[in-house]
Motif scaffolding. Structure first.
Motif, PDB file in Angstrom:
ATOM      1  N   GLU A  70       0.713  -1.287  -0.366  1.00  0.00           N
ATOM      2  CA  GLU A  70       0.019  -0.219   0.053  1.00  0.00           C
ATOM      3  C   GLU A  70       1.135   1.149   0.030  1.00  0.00           C
ATOM      4  OE1 GLU A  70      -3.412   1.413  -0.452  1.00  0.00           O
ATOM      5  OE2 GLU A  70      -4.229  -0.744   0.382  1.00  0.00           O
ATOM      6  N   ARG A  71       0.612   2.354  -0.835  1.00  0.00           N
ATOM      7  CA  ARG A  71       1.164   2.995  -0.986  1.00  0.00           C
ATOM      8  C   ARG A  71       1.040   4.798  -0.279  1.00  0.00           C
ATOM      9  NH1 ARG A  71       1.032   5.725  -7.209  1.00  0.00           N
ATOM     10  NH2 ARG A  71       2.200   8.009  -6.627  1.00  0.00           N
ATOM     11  N   GLY A  72       1.658   4.972   0.718  1.00  0.00           N
ATOM     12  CA  GLY A  72       1.495   5.496   1.627  1.00  0.00           C
ATOM     13  C   GLY A  72       2.021   7.365   1.406  1.00  0.00           C
ATOM     14  N   TYR A  73       0.962   8.498   1.564  1.00  0.00           N
ATOM     15  CA  TYR A  73       1.472   9.731   0.767  1.00  0.00           C
ATOM     16  C   TYR A  73       1.802  10.966   1.516  1.00  0.00           C
ATOM     17  CZ  TYR A  73       1.327  14.392  -1.873  1.00  0.00           C
ATOM     18  OH  TYR A  73       2.579  15.407  -2.698  1.00  0.00           O
ATOM     19  N   GLY A  74       2.815  11.198   2.354  1.00  0.00           N
ATOM     20  CA  GLY A  74       2.385  12.898   2.880  1.00  0.00           C
ATOM     21  C   GLY A  74       2.922  13.408   2.308  1.00  0.00           C
TER      22      GLY A  74
END
Lengths: 141, 367
Positions: A70-74
């Motif tokens: 799962e890609r997580g973006y901040g």
């Protein structure tokens, strides 16, 4: 600042809250696919005649991680590498939905930070409200 | 006299740069912390961010420290800094109706939905020096804090968002909303494309938003005093925070990255519509930070430059946009300090020749 995204609470976190969350998230093996880097986000606004224009650029920091596919973006306003990374990690974790217990703890921390920020906004709003004008009509008017 | 090209002076230049840094640090006072500038000189920080066209309070405060308080130099540093940074992307367009308001007034209506909220302002001070500030210490601050918070009333509340004052006029058909067709669409980006005239509305607003406060004020003031035919009323002035929102790269959902403080002004001026029915037309101003003179001046100039037949500088779009960028203006003015030895020598040569010819002619006439 209304947001349905629980990770938005990272924006206003203080150092203690951030460290706490970082320690929690540190128990998982995140793959940092984009280390935090600062850059510019052009801010676009809509004027009162409905025309969009670019107001100017905002210094922001972004990061990306992967957890369990799962890609997580901040993305955070300001030079905030730690916050960007923590937010990306929380984003990946909450979307992956497991480990369930860790998700619960992270949600709890984000919720508490959010509550503190809401209380701060309310205090600011109360100060602002104290400057609201109550007009008295002059006699004979 | 021969050609006078010169080189050298490197050592003198390096020493002059060091001397400038020494000049601001040689005093006996404590060094200024960037956080002190950001928090206590926040209006200067806001101005530098607006004119530098980069929202970065810490860097703006640092620039002010480095520039010894010169707002032009500080804005220039921010503009230079932005050139070193990658563009991560564009935000989603934000509507200022969702602004978290800290100040909002209208000069057009007494009663406005949400009320007139004065916020933090120096508008009602007498501009008398406060000598108490000479003794600004922790105890004084604590006493002041208590005083401010003791004035809070439990009932006083403000809504999360405020409706726009101009919507009242819009509902009654008193506001001319139509813009010439073909100006909507993707906004122009003056950081990527050169300005051409007539500039599209999006380019004009972007230019004005990073204009220099004094330059905008000067031209707007010329219009207010009568060099032009706009008689504006301040429909609404707001200061507050708007979210910076982008599309989440994975989900595509709107994603808030933080808040940005802005000032917005809407001015109203009488206008004869193409259908012959008189209405108000709107001038719009928006800039980073709290800078009310700038937002109002921008709104006045937005309205002025949309005049069908310009009659004065403030109504000429090209004149306004080309002369209000502080960085360009200071750059050009400062360049006169660079050596012009060759240019001036040529001027001198021509002047001497012209004098010689003029004297010769005078002599000939007298003979």
């Amino acid at each position: 600042m209304q947001s349905d995204d629980p990770t938005a609470a990272v924006i206003g976190m203080d150092d203690a809250e951030l460290n706490d969350l970082l320690t929690l998230l540190g128990t998982e093996e995140f793959q940092i696919t984009r280390p935090p880097r600062s850059g510019l986000t052009m801010m676009t606004v809509t004027d009162s005649l409905g025309i969009d224009f670019h107001l100017g650029e905002v210094l922001t920091t972004e990061a990306e991680v992967v957890l369990g596919g799962e890609r997580g973006y901040g993305l955070i306003v300001g030079e905030e590498p730690r916050k960007a990374l923590v937010r990306a990690a929380a984003d990946a974790l909450l979307r992956a939905g497991r480990p369930i217990e860790l998700c619960r703890q992270v949600r709890e921390r984000l919720g508490l930070a959010r509550q503190r920020q809401v209380a701060k906004f309310a205090e600011d709003a109360a100060l602002t409200a104290s400057t609201r004008v109550n007009f008295d009509l002059m006699p004979g008017g | 006299m021969g050609y006078v090209a010169v080189k050298g002076g490197i050592e003198a230049i390096e020493n002059a740069c060091s001397l400038f840094a020494w000049e601001r640090s040689k005093g006996s006072s404590e060094p200024l912390d960037v956080a002190q500038i950001r928090e206590q000189l926040y209006l200067a920080v806001d101005r530098v961010m607006g004119e530098g066209s980069l929202y970065a309070p810490d860097l703006a405060a640092l620039a002010l420290k480095q520039a010894a308080g010169d707002s032009f130099e500080a804005s220039f540093m921010l503009r230079a800094y932005r050139a070193t940074q990658p563009r991560l992307g564009y935000s989603l367009p934000v509507n200022t109706e969702e602004m978290r308001i800290v100040r909002r007034i209208s000069s057009a209506f007494k009663d406005i939905p949400g009320g007139q909220v004065l916020g933090a302002t120096s508008d009602y001070t007498l501009r008398l020096l406060d000598f108490e500030l000479l003794k600004d210490d922790a105890a004084r601050r604590e006493a002041f804090r208590e005083k401010v918070f003791s004035n809070l009333s439990a009932e006083a509340e403000i809504p999360d968002t405020f409706p726009k004052v101009i919507d009242i006029l819009r509902r009654e058909g008193l506001l001319a909303d139509s813009l010439p067709s073909g100006i909507a669409g993707e906004p122009f980006d003056i950081t990527r494309q050169s300005l051409t005239f007539p500039a599209p509305r999006s380019a004009a607003l972007q230019s004005l938003a990073r204009g220099e406060t004094g330059g905008l004020l000067t031209l707007a003031y010329s219009s207010m005093r009568g060099y032009g035919n706009i008689h504006p009323t301040l429909g609404e002035l707001r200061v507050g925070y708007v979210p910076l929102r982008v599309a989440h790269p994975v989900t595509g959902e709107p994603y808030i990255a933080g808040e940005v403080k802005v000032t917005e002004a809407e001015v109203l001026a009488r206008f004869e519509g193409t259908d012959g029915i008189p209405r108000f037309s709107l001038g719009y101003g928006l800039c980073f930070g709290q800078n009310e003179l700038k937002a109002i001046s921008m709104a006045v100039l937005d309205r002025c430059t949309r005049t069908a037949k310009p009659t004065c500088p403030a109504e000429d779009q090209e004149y306004v946009l080309y002369h209000t960028d502080g960085i360009e203006a200071m750059g050009f003015c400062n360049h006169w300090k660079l050596p012009h030895y060759v240019d001036f020598l040529s001027d001198l040569d021509r002047l001497r020749k012209a004098q010689k010819i003029a004297r010769q002619e005078e002599c000939n006439a007298n003979e």
